[in-house]
Motif scaffolding. Structure first.
Motif, PDB file in Angstrom:
ATOM      1  N   VAL A  26     170.496  71.862 103.385  1.00  0.00           N
ATOM      2  CA  VAL A  26     170.405  72.882 102.339  1.00  0.00           C
ATOM      3  C   VAL A  26     169.854  74.196 102.869  1.00  0.00           C
ATOM      4  N   SER A  27     170.280  75.287 102.249  1.00  0.00           N
ATOM      5  CA  SER A  27     169.799  76.608 102.645  1.00  0.00           C
ATOM      6  C   SER A  27     168.530  76.979 101.889  1.00  0.00           C
ATOM      7  N   ASP A  28     168.243  76.289 100.778  1.00  0.00           N
ATOM      8  CA  ASP A  28     166.991  76.513 100.061  1.00  0.00           C
ATOM      9  C   ASP A  28     165.812  76.155 100.954  1.00  0.00           C
ATOM     10  N   ALA A  29     164.745  76.929 100.844  1.00  0.00           N
ATOM     11  CA  ALA A  29     163.508  76.623 101.560  1.00  0.00           C
ATOM     12  C   ALA A  29     162.709  75.633 100.731  1.00  0.00           C
ATOM     13  N   VAL A  30     162.424  74.452 101.308  1.00  0.00           N
ATOM     14  CA  VAL A  30     161.744  73.386 100.563  1.00  0.00           C
ATOM     15  C   VAL A  30     160.596  72.810 101.378  1.00  0.00           C
ATOM     16  N   VAL A  31     159.463  72.600 100.710  1.00  0.00           N
ATOM     17  CA  VAL A  31     158.321  71.959 101.354  1.00  0.00           C
ATOM     18  C   VAL A  31     157.825  70.806 100.481  1.00  0.00           C
ATOM     19  N   PHE A  32     157.454  69.696 101.125  1.00  0.00           N
ATOM     20  CA  PHE A  32     156.823  68.573 100.448  1.00  0.00           C
ATOM     21  C   PHE A  32     155.344  68.551 100.842  1.00  0.00           C
ATOM     22  N   LEU A  33     154.471  68.436  99.846  1.00  0.00           N
ATOM     23  CA  LEU A  33     153.028  68.414 100.095  1.00  0.00           C
ATOM     24  C   LEU A  33     152.406  67.155  99.525  1.00  0.00           C
ATOM     25  N   ARG A  39     148.310  68.793 102.286  1.00  0.00           N
ATOM     26  CA  ARG A  39     148.963  68.825 103.593  1.00  0.00           C
ATOM     27  C   ARG A  39     150.491  68.815 103.465  1.00  0.00           C
ATOM     28  N   VAL A  40     151.140  69.456 104.436  1.00  0.00           N
ATOM     29  CA  VAL A  40     152.602  69.503 104.478  1.00  0.00           C
ATOM     30  C   VAL A  40     153.115  68.158 104.974  1.00  0.00           C
ATOM     31  N   VAL A  41     153.786  67.414 104.100  1.00  0.00           N
ATOM     32  CA  VAL A  41     154.372  66.124 104.464  1.00  0.00           C
ATOM     33  C   VAL A  41     155.702  66.345 105.181  1.00  0.00           C
ATOM     34  N   ASP A  42     156.435  67.346 104.735  1.00  0.00           N
ATOM     35  CA  ASP A  42     157.726  67.666 105.346  1.00  0.00           C
ATOM     36  C   ASP A  42     158.145  69.061 104.884  1.00  0.00           C
ATOM     37  N   LEU A  43     158.966  69.721 105.672  1.00  0.00           N
ATOM     38  CA  LEU A  43     159.528  71.014 105.269  1.00  0.00           C
ATOM     39  C   LEU A  43     160.772  71.255 106.105  1.00  0.00           C
ATOM     40  N   ASN A  44     161.639  72.147 105.637  1.00  0.00           N
ATOM     41  CA  ASN A  44     162.843  72.425 106.425  1.00  0.00           C
ATOM     42  C   ASN A  44     162.731  73.779 107.120  1.00  0.00           C
ATOM     43  N   GLU A  45     163.734  74.079 107.926  1.00  0.00           N
ATOM     44  CA  GLU A  45     163.707  75.309 108.724  1.00  0.00           C
ATOM     45  C   GLU A  45     163.589  76.573 107.876  1.00  0.00           C
ATOM     46  N   PRO A  46     164.378  76.672 106.783  1.00  0.00           N
ATOM     47  CA  PRO A  46     164.227  77.878 105.960  1.00  0.00           C
ATOM     48  C   PRO A  46     162.799  78.060 105.428  1.00  0.00           C
ATOM     49  N   ALA A  47     162.132  76.947 105.085  1.00  0.00           N
ATOM     50  CA  ALA A  47     160.753  77.030 104.602  1.00  0.00           C
ATOM     51  C   ALA A  47     159.820  77.492 105.716  1.00  0.00           C
ATOM     52  N   ALA A  48     159.998  76.925 106.901  1.00  0.00           N
ATOM     53  CA  ALA A  48     159.169  77.315 108.039  1.00  0.00           C
ATOM     54  C   ALA A  48     159.368  78.805 108.348  1.00  0.00           C
ATOM     55  N   ALA A  49     160.633  79.254 108.257  1.00  0.00           N
ATOM     56  CA  ALA A  49     160.934  80.657 108.547  1.00  0.00           C
ATOM     57  C   ALA A  49     160.231  81.582 107.562  1.00  0.00           C
ATOM     58  N   LEU A  50     160.266  81.244 106.269  1.00  0.00           N
ATOM     59  CA  LEU A  50     159.608  82.081 105.266  1.00  0.00           C
ATOM     60  C   LEU A  50     158.092  82.097 105.477  1.00  0.00           C
ATOM     61  N   LEU A  51     157.543  80.968 105.920  1.00  0.00           N
ATOM     62  CA  LEU A  51     156.094  80.877 106.132  1.00  0.00           C
ATOM     63  C   LEU A  51     155.684  81.497 107.474  1.00  0.00           C
ATOM     64  N   GLY A  53     156.378  80.348 110.531  1.00  0.00           N
ATOM     65  CA  GLY A  53     155.978  79.383 111.560  1.00  0.00           C
ATOM     66  C   GLY A  53     157.120  78.469 111.925  1.00  0.00           C
ATOM     67  N   THR A  54     156.795  77.342 112.546  1.00  0.00           N
ATOM     68  CA  THR A  54     157.808  76.351 112.905  1.00  0.00           C
ATOM     69  C   THR A  54     157.508  75.058 112.163  1.00  0.00           C
ATOM     70  N   ARG A  55     158.519  74.203 112.055  1.00  0.00           N
ATOM     71  CA  ARG A  55     158.323  72.918 111.396  1.00  0.00           C
ATOM     72  C   ARG A  55     157.221  72.125 112.090  1.00  0.00           C
ATOM     73  N   ASP A  56     157.244  72.129 113.416  1.00  0.00           N
ATOM     74  CA  ASP A  56     156.240  71.380 114.183  1.00  0.00           C
ATOM     75  C   ASP A  56     154.828  71.893 113.914  1.00  0.00           C
ATOM     76  N   ALA A  57     154.685  73.216 113.918  1.00  0.00           N
ATOM     77  CA  ALA A  57     153.349  73.792 113.766  1.00  0.00           C
ATOM     78  C   ALA A  57     152.811  73.607 112.350  1.00  0.00           C
ATOM     79  N   LEU A  58     153.692  73.642 111.367  1.00  0.00           N
ATOM     80  CA  LEU A  58     153.245  73.585 109.971  1.00  0.00           C
ATOM     81  C   LEU A  58     153.109  72.153 109.453  1.00  0.00           C
ATOM     82  N   GLY A  59     153.898  71.241 110.001  1.00  0.00           N
ATOM     83  CA  GLY A  59     153.881  69.854 109.534  1.00  0.00           C
ATOM     84  C   GLY A  59     152.527  69.195 109.738  1.00  0.00           C
ATOM     85  N   GLY A  60     152.067  68.462 108.721  1.00  0.00           N
ATOM     86  CA  GLY A  60     150.815  67.726 108.813  1.00  0.00           C
ATOM     87  C   GLY A  60     149.573  68.555 108.535  1.00  0.00           C
ATOM     88  N   LYS A  61     149.716  69.879 108.491  1.00  0.00           N
ATOM     89  CA  LYS A  61     148.579  70.770 108.230  1.00  0.00           C
ATOM     90  C   LYS A  61     148.559  71.169 106.757  1.00  0.00           C
TER      91      LYS A  61
END
Lengths: 135, 135
Positions: A26-33, A39-51, A53-61
């Protein structure tokens, strides 16, 4: 019993796979907390881009760490409160990286005995993180 | 064994729930198909809207039934072929209801021992089925 174990495994793997592909597609930016600690349980690339950062850096924090100080304190409370309002009030935040005004549209849900928040992230100036290459 | 059974159940339910919420939350139009017979395994409201039908009416039926005659024959073959090309060639179709030109962007995947296609659907005149109410 062996049969149902295998079926359970297959069914789990199927939804696991479907979930991952959907999130990636999906092109929508989505994050699961996690609703318990934000904490960020999961997120996709569009979400990381808007925030910013990267998925790796943001995940789990905690998501709050990617946002400006003023927003940090009660972010997950704001999100869970907003999620239970009838009209799904959006929550406005500002990204730490890039100083970008973002809108979070949260929904609360329960799965596997825990509470989670799924939130779409939109750029507050209207542009979504669409990665469409159709042109 | 009981513990792992329960954990398996919880994990399954969690991805099941995450998957459903994600599919409902996104504004992208998405359809899941069986690669063996082209039947609609799942789709969201934006996808149903672009196809000119409802989730209930389209679910479980071959996707080709929602499209114009000329496109029907080898639809699932076209989709699986397009999915495995390096550049993810889009497939152009026309909806039966509404005579709408649509673009399918398929990806092939395997889950639970079967092959599936996940496809984003876009209106070929550029407008995606965005249901954004932010304005």
């Amino acid at each position: 019993a062996q049969m149902s174990l295998e079926q359970g495994y297959e069914a789990r793997r199927e939804f696991d796979t479907r979930y991952r592909l959907l999130l990636r597609t999906v092109s929508d930016a989505v994050v699961f907390l996690s609703a318990s600690d934000g904490r960020v349980v999961d997120l996709n690339e569009p979400a990381a881009a808007l925030l910013g950062g990267t998925r790796d850096a943001l995940g789990g924090k905690p998501l709050s760490r990617a946002l400006k100080d003023s927003e940090r304190g009660d972010l997950i409370e704001m999100l869970t409160s907003a999620a239970v309002t009838e009209d799904g009030t959006p929550v406005e935040v500002v990204s730490l990286a890039g100083d970008r005004r973002l809108t979070l549209r949260p929904q609360l849900f329960r799965a596997g005995g825990e509470r989670f928040v799924i939130a779409r992230i939109l750029s507050a100036d209207g542009a979504d993180a669409q990665d469409d290459s159709l042109g």
